[in-house]
Every structure is written in structure tokens, then in C-alpha cells.
Scaffold this motif. Structure first.
Motif, PDB file in Angstrom:
ATOM      1  N   ALA A 106      55.800  51.163  31.573  1.00 32.82           N
ATOM      2  CA  ALA A 106      54.523  50.715  31.025  1.00 32.82           C
ATOM      3  C   ALA A 106      54.292  51.267  29.612  1.00 32.82           C
ATOM      4  CB  ALA A 106      53.380  51.135  31.941  1.00 32.82           C
ATOM      5  N   ASP A 107      53.612  50.466  28.802  1.00 30.03           N
ATOM      6  CA  ASP A 107      53.148  50.917  27.490  1.00 30.03           C
ATOM      7  C   ASP A 107      51.739  51.487  27.574  1.00 30.03           C
ATOM      8  OD1 ASP A 107      55.466  49.877  26.023  1.00 30.03           O
ATOM      9  OD2 ASP A 107      54.657  47.907  26.557  1.00 30.03           O
ATOM     10  N   LEU A 108      51.060  51.202  28.690  1.00 31.14           N
ATOM     11  CA  LEU A 108      49.691  51.669  28.905  1.00 31.14           C
ATOM     12  C   LEU A 108      49.453  51.726  30.405  1.00 31.14           C
ATOM     13  CD1 LEU A 108      46.523  50.339  27.068  1.00 31.14           C
ATOM     14  CD2 LEU A 108      46.553  50.523  29.545  1.00 31.14           C
ATOM     15  N   PHE A 109      48.763  52.778  30.851  1.00 27.60           N
ATOM     16  CA  PHE A 109      48.370  52.896  32.260  1.00 27.60           C
ATOM     17  C   PHE A 109      46.879  53.165  32.322  1.00 27.60           C
ATOM     18  CE2 PHE A 109      47.211  55.816  35.741  1.00 27.60           C
ATOM     19  CZ  PHE A 109      47.409  54.945  36.814  1.00 27.60           C
ATOM     20  N   ALA A 110      46.187  52.459  33.196  1.00 28.10           N
ATOM     21  CA  ALA A 110      44.751  52.673  33.378  1.00 28.10           C
ATOM     22  C   ALA A 110      44.412  52.751  34.855  1.00 28.10           C
ATOM     23  CB  ALA A 110      43.952  51.540  32.728  1.00 28.10           C
ATOM     24  N   ALA A 111      43.451  53.591  35.178  1.00 26.17           N
ATOM     25  CA  ALA A 111      42.923  53.683  36.541  1.00 26.17           C
ATOM     26  C   ALA A 111      41.460  53.293  36.512  1.00 26.17           C
ATOM     27  CB  ALA A 111      43.088  55.085  37.098  1.00 26.17           C
ATOM     28  N   ILE A 112      41.062  52.457  37.451  1.00 26.82           N
ATOM     29  CA  ILE A 112      39.698  51.926  37.490  1.00 26.82           C
ATOM     30  C   ILE A 112      39.081  52.192  38.857  1.00 26.82           C
ATOM     31  CG2 ILE A 112      38.284  49.840  37.292  1.00 26.82           C
ATOM     32  CD1 ILE A 112      40.624  48.618  35.645  1.00 26.82           C
ATOM     33  N   GLY A 113      37.983  52.925  38.874  1.00 25.27           N
ATOM     34  CA  GLY A 113      37.241  53.136  40.106  1.00 25.27           C
ATOM     35  C   GLY A 113      37.954  53.931  41.161  1.00 25.27           C
ATOM     36  N   THR A 114      38.784  54.887  40.746  1.00 23.82           N
ATOM     37  CA  THR A 114      39.520  55.702  41.719  1.00 23.82           C
ATOM     38  C   THR A 114      38.903  57.094  41.819  1.00 23.82           C
ATOM     39  OG1 THR A 114      41.106  56.531  40.086  1.00 23.82           O
ATOM     40  CG2 THR A 114      41.643  54.460  41.171  1.00 23.82           C
ATOM     41  N   SER A 115      39.063  57.712  42.978  1.00 19.74           N
ATOM     42  CA  SER A 115      38.489  59.043  43.189  1.00 19.74           C
ATOM     43  C   SER A 115      39.401  60.151  42.686  1.00 19.74           C
ATOM     44  CB  SER A 115      38.211  59.269  44.675  1.00 19.74           C
ATOM     45  OG  SER A 115      39.436  59.347  45.404  1.00 19.74           O
ATOM     46  N   GLY A 116      40.705  59.885  42.620  1.00 18.31           N
ATOM     47  CA  GLY A 116      41.657  60.921  42.227  1.00 18.31           C
ATOM     48  C   GLY A 116      41.925  61.928  43.318  1.00 18.31           C
ATOM     49  N   ASN A 117      41.548  61.587  44.556  1.00 16.63           N
ATOM     50  CA  ASN A 117      41.731  62.517  45.676  1.00 16.63           C
ATOM     51  C   ASN A 117      42.903  62.164  46.576  1.00 16.63           C
ATOM     52  OD1 ASN A 117      39.522  64.422  45.414  1.00 16.63           O
ATOM     53  ND2 ASN A 117      38.145  62.712  45.868  1.00 16.63           N
ATOM     54  N   VAL A 118      43.386  60.923  46.506  1.00 14.03           N
ATOM     55  CA  VAL A 118      44.378  60.450  47.462  1.00 14.03           C
ATOM     56  C   VAL A 118      45.732  60.288  46.784  1.00 14.03           C
ATOM     57  CG1 VAL A 118      44.985  58.615  49.081  1.00 14.03           C
ATOM     58  CG2 VAL A 118      42.583  59.246  48.772  1.00 14.03           C
ATOM     59  N   TYR A 119      46.714  61.013  47.291  1.00 14.04           N
ATOM     60  CA  TYR A 119      48.080  60.921  46.762  1.00 14.04           C
ATOM     61  C   TYR A 119      48.895  59.958  47.610  1.00 14.04           C
ATOM     62  CZ  TYR A 119      47.209  64.766  43.571  1.00 14.04           C
ATOM     63  OH  TYR A 119      46.724  65.534  42.547  1.00 14.04           O
ATOM     64  N   PRO A 120      49.891  59.310  46.997  1.00 12.43           N
ATOM     65  CA  PRO A 120      50.479  59.575  45.682  1.00 12.43           C
ATOM     66  C   PRO A 120      49.751  58.947  44.496  1.00 12.43           C
ATOM     67  CG  PRO A 120      51.722  57.875  46.770  1.00 12.43           C
ATOM     68  CD  PRO A 120      50.712  58.338  47.772  1.00 12.43           C
TER      69      PRO A 120
END
Length: 227
Positions: free
Chosen positions: A162-176
Motif C-alpha cells: 500500500a501507498d496509504l493505509f487508513a483505519a476508520i471507526g476502529t477501537s484499536g483493541n482487537v488483534y491482529p
């Protein structure tokens, strides 16, 4: 431009779907251990099927919001890999032709005996026979806690290119999924987080765009497609 986007429950919340809150361990007033683990299903398959039958009924009542539609527009302009932690079909109904559901799909059924998958009926029951093998081992095609998410090789490959990665509306608590931003950032690419507030892994992103997804995502997509 090659773009990888990860979406979480926050993008569908504005459509009226309840989010899982890790702080209290409840989802629609049910303990996660009871409705989102293999052990919970083994203990009470009737309860688990009833829970997901209700989720399917609720899903049929809601519609995609401007954030879902904006990502569909983005895919028409750039090489987009859209990965979602959500089990709803709002991305598809919003116009996205290709979506990677790493946690499964509420609208699909799975045979625990032979791994056959098929469209889920509105109401599923523990004794429903698999249409392939005939065994009464039907379950929702959902990746529960303790199980391995789907399509991980494909997702890591998309992050690596990827040239760009974005996260939208995530909690950041669940892996991976919570590790995707750190993995992408090591490559030195732009990694924005679009969210109502900082997530648990906000430090891994290059910058944050704060606000409701229905507002921030269309604006962000417009900035990427302006040229």
C-alpha cells in the motif's frame, strides 16, 4: 495509488448498528463470552443462534450511510483494498464491489463439520442440516474470539504494497487488526486514523481526523479524488 482501508464498528454505528464495547464486555446486553466464542456456542447454541437471528433482523432494517458510499467512490478512483472487521453487509449495499470480511459475515452460514458456506436464512437453528453434508452442525459464519481471522495472507500482502493505509471507526483493541497501522507505518507511508476519538493504538498513526464517519470519510475521500 494503492490504498488499504480498515473499517470497524464505528463506521456502521451511524447506520444504527450497535457496537461492541470492550470496556464492559457486553454486546447488545449479552456477555461476549456467551455469544461470540466457540465455548459459548458449545454451551448454548440456541442462545447464540437467537442472538445472531436478531442481528440479521436488525441489519435488514438499516441502510448504508455516506461513509460507506464514499469508500465505494474511492474504489472507482484508486486501487483500494477494503478490509472490514464488521460482519454486516453495509459496504456491499453502499456500492463496494469487493470487501474483505476478516471476521466473517452475518449473512452467511457455516457448517462446523465440512466448512461448507452458504447464504444464511433469516432464522437459523442448531439442528439446521448443512446443505452439503447433511449434518446438523450449522453455525453463523462469524470469526469468534479465539478463532483465526479470515484472509490474513491477502491482508498482509495489501499492507506490504500500500501507498496509504487508513483505519476508520476502529477501537484499536482487537488483534491482529490493531497491529495493521504499526505494520504499515514501518514502511513510512501515510497512516491516518478517522474516528470519533483516539483509539487504543492512536500512537501508531501518522495523524488523526476526528469526527463522525459520515462526515469525515466523504471529506477525506474527496481530498484523495480531487486530482
Amino acid at each position: 495509488m494503492r490504498i488499504t482501508v480498515l473499517t470497524g464498528a464505528g463506521i456502521s454505528a451511524e447506520s444504527g448498528l450497535a457496537t461492541f464495547r470492550a470496556s464492559d464486555g457486553l454486546w447488545e446486553n449479552h456477555r461476549i463470552e456467551d455469544v461470540a466464542t466457540p465455548e459459548g456456542f458449545a454451551r448454548a447454541p440456541e442462545l447464540v443462534h437467537h442472538f445472531y437471528n436478531q442481528r440479521r433482523a436488525r441489519l435488514a432494517e438499516v441502510a448504508p450511510n455516506p461513509a460507506h458510499h464514499a469508500l465505494a467512490r474511492l474504489a472507482r478512483m484508486h486501487d483500494l483494498t477494503l478490509v472490514t472487521q464488521n460482519v454486516d453487509d453495509l459496504h456491499e449495499r453502499g456500492g463496494s464491489a469487493e470487501v474483505i470480511h476478516m471476521h466473517g459475515e452475518l449473512t452467511r452460514a457455516l457448517c462446523a463439520a465440512c466448512d461448507h458456506r452458504w447464504p444464511a436464512p433469516a432464522v437459523m437453528r442448531p439442528d439446521d442440516p448443512c446443505p452439503a453434508c447433511g449434518k446438523p452442525t450449522t453455525r453463523p459464519d462469524i470469526v469468534w474470539f479465539g478463532e483465526i481471522p479470515y484472509h490474513m495472507d491477502r491482508i498482509w500482502d495489501a499492507l506490504d504494497h500500500a501507498d496509504l493505509f487508513a483505519a476508520i471507526g476502529t477501537s484499536g483493541n482487537v488483534y491482529p487488526a490493531a497491529g495493521f497501522a504499526q505494520h504499515a507505518a514501518r514502511r513510512g507511508i501515510d497512516c491516518p486514523e478517522l474516528n470519533l476519538a483516539d483509539s487504543a493504538n492512536s500512537r501508531d498513526f501518522t495523524h488523526r481526523i476526528t469526527g463522525p464517519a459520515s462526515q469525515t470519510v466523504p471529506q477525506w475521500v474527496a481530498s484523495l479524488t480531487a486530482t
